[in-house]
Design an enzyme around this catalytic site. Structure first.
Site, PDB file in Angstrom:
ATOM      1  N   SER A 155     -12.551  18.908  42.113  1.00 20.25           N
ATOM      2  CA  SER A 155     -12.990  17.546  42.407  1.00 20.25           C
ATOM      3  C   SER A 155     -14.161  17.634  43.372  1.00 20.25           C
ATOM      4  CB  SER A 155     -11.846  16.766  43.068  1.00 20.25           C
ATOM      5  OG  SER A 155     -12.341  15.562  43.632  1.00 20.25           O
ATOM      6  N   TYR A 168      -5.645  16.403  49.698  1.00 21.30           N
ATOM      7  CA  TYR A 168      -6.220  16.563  48.351  1.00 21.30           C
ATOM      8  C   TYR A 168      -7.521  17.369  48.435  1.00 21.30           C
ATOM      9  CZ  TYR A 168      -8.135  15.128  43.775  1.00 21.30           C
ATOM     10  OH  TYR A 168      -8.665  15.111  42.503  1.00 21.30           O
TER      11      TYR A 168
HETATM   12  N1  LIG Z   1      -9.547  10.997  37.403  1.00 22.77           N
HETATM   13  C1  LIG Z   1     -10.405  11.271  38.354  1.00 22.77           C
HETATM   14  O1  LIG Z   1     -11.167  10.388  38.823  1.00 22.77           O
HETATM   15  C2  LIG Z   1     -10.508  12.675  38.898  1.00 22.77           C
HETATM   16  C3  LIG Z   1     -11.583  12.964  39.758  1.00 22.77           C
HETATM   17  C4  LIG Z   1     -11.702  14.239  40.273  1.00 22.77           C
HETATM   18  C5  LIG Z   1     -10.791  15.216  39.915  1.00 22.77           C
HETATM   19  N2  LIG Z   1      -9.765  14.914  39.091  1.00 22.77           N
HETATM   20  C6  LIG Z   1      -8.828  15.997  38.747  1.00 22.77           C
HETATM   21  O2  LIG Z   1      -8.718  16.103  37.344  1.00 22.77           O
HETATM   22  C7  LIG Z   1      -7.432  16.629  36.992  1.00 22.77           C
HETATM   23  C8  LIG Z   1      -6.798  15.729  35.935  1.00 22.77           C
HETATM   24  O3  LIG Z   1      -6.706  14.424  36.504  1.00 22.77           O
HETATM   25  P1  LIG Z   1      -6.432  13.113  35.635  1.00 22.77           P
HETATM   26  O4  LIG Z   1      -7.167  12.022  36.323  1.00 22.77           O
HETATM   27  O5  LIG Z   1      -6.660  13.380  34.189  1.00 22.77           O
HETATM   28  O6  LIG Z   1      -4.852  12.935  35.931  1.00 22.77           O
HETATM   29  P2  LIG Z   1      -3.741  12.093  35.124  1.00 22.77           P
HETATM   30  O7  LIG Z   1      -4.393  11.005  34.362  1.00 22.77           O
HETATM   31  O8  LIG Z   1      -2.722  11.742  36.159  1.00 22.77           O
HETATM   32  O9  LIG Z   1      -3.123  13.172  34.106  1.00 22.77           O
HETATM   33  C9  LIG Z   1      -2.457  14.284  34.650  1.00 22.77           C
HETATM   34  C10 LIG Z   1      -1.833  15.115  33.555  1.00 22.77           C
HETATM   35  O10 LIG Z   1      -1.118  16.201  34.172  1.00 22.77           O
HETATM   36  C11 LIG Z   1       0.291  16.097  33.901  1.00 22.77           C
HETATM   37  N3  LIG Z   1       0.968  16.488  35.132  1.00 22.77           N
HETATM   38  C12 LIG Z   1       0.885  15.900  36.349  1.00 22.77           C
HETATM   39  N4  LIG Z   1       1.645  16.561  37.242  1.00 22.77           N
HETATM   40  C13 LIG Z   1       2.226  17.579  36.572  1.00 22.77           C
HETATM   41  C14 LIG Z   1       3.126  18.608  36.948  1.00 22.77           C
HETATM   42  N5  LIG Z   1       3.590  18.725  38.205  1.00 22.77           N
HETATM   43  N6  LIG Z   1       3.517  19.507  36.009  1.00 22.77           N
HETATM   44  C15 LIG Z   1       3.072  19.414  34.729  1.00 22.77           C
HETATM   45  N7  LIG Z   1       2.210  18.454  34.319  1.00 22.77           N
HETATM   46  C16 LIG Z   1       1.802  17.543  35.226  1.00 22.77           C
HETATM   47  C17 LIG Z   1       0.505  14.643  33.489  1.00 22.77           C
HETATM   48  O11 LIG Z   1       1.601  14.455  32.612  1.00 22.77           O
HETATM   49  P3  LIG Z   1       3.077  14.098  33.219  1.00 22.77           P
HETATM   50  O12 LIG Z   1       2.880  12.929  34.122  1.00 22.77           O
HETATM   51  O13 LIG Z   1       3.916  13.812  32.008  1.00 22.77           O
HETATM   52  O14 LIG Z   1       3.529  15.318  33.941  1.00 22.77           O
HETATM   53  C18 LIG Z   1      -0.819  14.372  32.739  1.00 22.77           C
HETATM   54  O15 LIG Z   1      -0.755  14.928  31.450  1.00 22.77           O
HETATM   55  C19 LIG Z   1      -6.646  16.706  38.308  1.00 22.77           C
HETATM   56  O16 LIG Z   1      -6.679  18.014  38.802  1.00 22.77           O
HETATM   57  C20 LIG Z   1      -7.404  15.764  39.236  1.00 22.77           C
HETATM   58  O17 LIG Z   1      -7.248  16.109  40.594  1.00 22.77           O
HETATM   59  C21 LIG Z   1      -9.606  13.663  38.563  1.00 22.77           C
END
Ligand SMILES: NC(=O)c1ccc[n+]([C@@H]2O[C@H](COP(=O)([O-])OP(=O)(O)OC[C@H]3O[C@@H](n4cnc5c(N)ncnc54)[C@H](OP(=O)(O)O)[C@@H]3O)[C@@H](O)[C@H]2O)c1
Length: 265
Positions: A155, A168
């Site tokens: 991130s 974070y």
């Molecule tokens: N969205 C943003 O704005 C943003 C910005 C910067 C960085 N990021 C990074 O991008 C990555 C993905 O984020 P996202 O926004 O796509 O998140 P998201 O929409 O919350 O999706 C997260 C995914 O990971 C799974 N997951 C979460 N915790 C888990 C665990 N403990 N074990 C196994 N699976 C797990 C969830 O499924 P379940 O809930 O079924 O487990 C889901 O498939 C993360 O590392 C986040 O920090 C996101």
């Protein structure tokens, strides 16, 4: 180490045909877009998430696109990581070409307001899971018969201050250093190690915070491209770094941020 043979084969440089790929958190948001794109490029994908119903629904969709498999696990837990890597090893006959550490979570507040258990959960989910999965997948990656690759989803919060809360940012920053160290340690084993650093991306993780119009306007005011990223735009960077096309790129963290990080005054 010699350059990969696909260097002179432009078609193969932009494909991942048959690449055995493990994506954590593939059912929603950025992870889902990564699985979609990996399958589109010809990869064989194994994914994991906690919610079995959502995982089953996604696998039904993906099987119409390509070779997708998955099991439920909580990668913040050591025993689940051991079990899921065993399942990956069984599925891919002891070899792995691409590992994508995508899982991440957050709770945002001033540092003094966190419970110790909340900080531990953020560290276990974001940092310890990726470090341990790299360690556990190392032997599988060394058996890859093509140039193997690890990509972690970090991130911009790991590269500068953003209002995500200190824990974070600390986990993402530590993963930048993991990426650099492993890139050097694992280069002799033919494994490239890279990362991407997204800014706000339209996923369930940030739906809540972006639904506040004032906060969203402040985010956009700091973003030269004046919009939130789509998950596919982050996935494209992850998939590029996994491909033969990126065969000389290692130890790099690629910002996918609409210009946020270079936006001085
Ligand atoms: N969205 C943003 O704005 C943003 C910005 C910067 C960085 N990021 C990074 O991008 C990555 C993905 O984020 P996202 O926004 O796509 O998140 P998201 O929409 O919350 O999706 C997260 C995914 O990971 C799974 N997951 C979460 N915790 C888990 C665990 N403990 N074990 C196994 N699976 C797990 C969830 O499924 P379940 O809930 O079924 O487990 C889901 O498939 C993360 O590392 C986040 O920090 C996101």
């Amino acid at each position: 180490m010699s350059a990969p043979t696909s260097r002179r084969d432009p078609e193969r440089r932009w494909r991942l045909d048959g690449a055995r790929t493990f994506v954590t958190g593939g059912t929603k948001g950025i992870g889902r877009a990564i699985v979609d794109m990996m399958l589109d490029r010809g990869a064989r994908v194994f994914t994991t998430a906690r919610d079995g119903e959502v995982l089953a629904a996604r696998l039904d969709e993906w099987r119409t696109l390509g070779d997708a498999h998955g099991v439920t696990s909580d990668v913040s837990r050591d025993e689940d990581r051991a079990a899921v890597v065993e399942a990956v090893a069984d599925h891919f006959d002891g070899e792995l070409d691409v590992l994508i550490n995508n899982v991440g979570t957050n709770v945002r507040k001033p540092l003094v307001d966190y419970e110790g258990s909340e900080i531990a959960h953020i560290f276990d989910t974001n940092l310890h899971s990726a470090v341990d999965l790299c360690r556990r997948c190392f032997d599988l990656l060394t058996r890859s018969d093509r140039a193997a690759s690890v990509v972690s989803v970090l991130s911009v919060a790991g590269l500068t201050h953003v209002r995500s809360g200190a824990p974070y940012g600390m986990t993402k920053s530590a993963l930048v250093q993991l990426t650099r160290n492993l890139a050097v340690e694992w280069a002799p084993h033919g494994i490239r190690v890279n990362a991407v650093a997204p800014w706000y991306t339209r996923t369930p993780l940030v739906e809540g915070v972006l639904s506040d119009p004032e906060y969203r306007a402040e985010v956009l005011a700091r973003t030269p491209m004046d919009r939130i990223a789509e998950p596919e735009e982050v996935a494209a960077a992850v998939v590029f770094l996994s491909m033969p096309a990126a065969s000389y790129v290692t130890g790099h963290c690629l910002a996918v941020d609409g210009g946020f990080l270079i936006n001085g005054y």
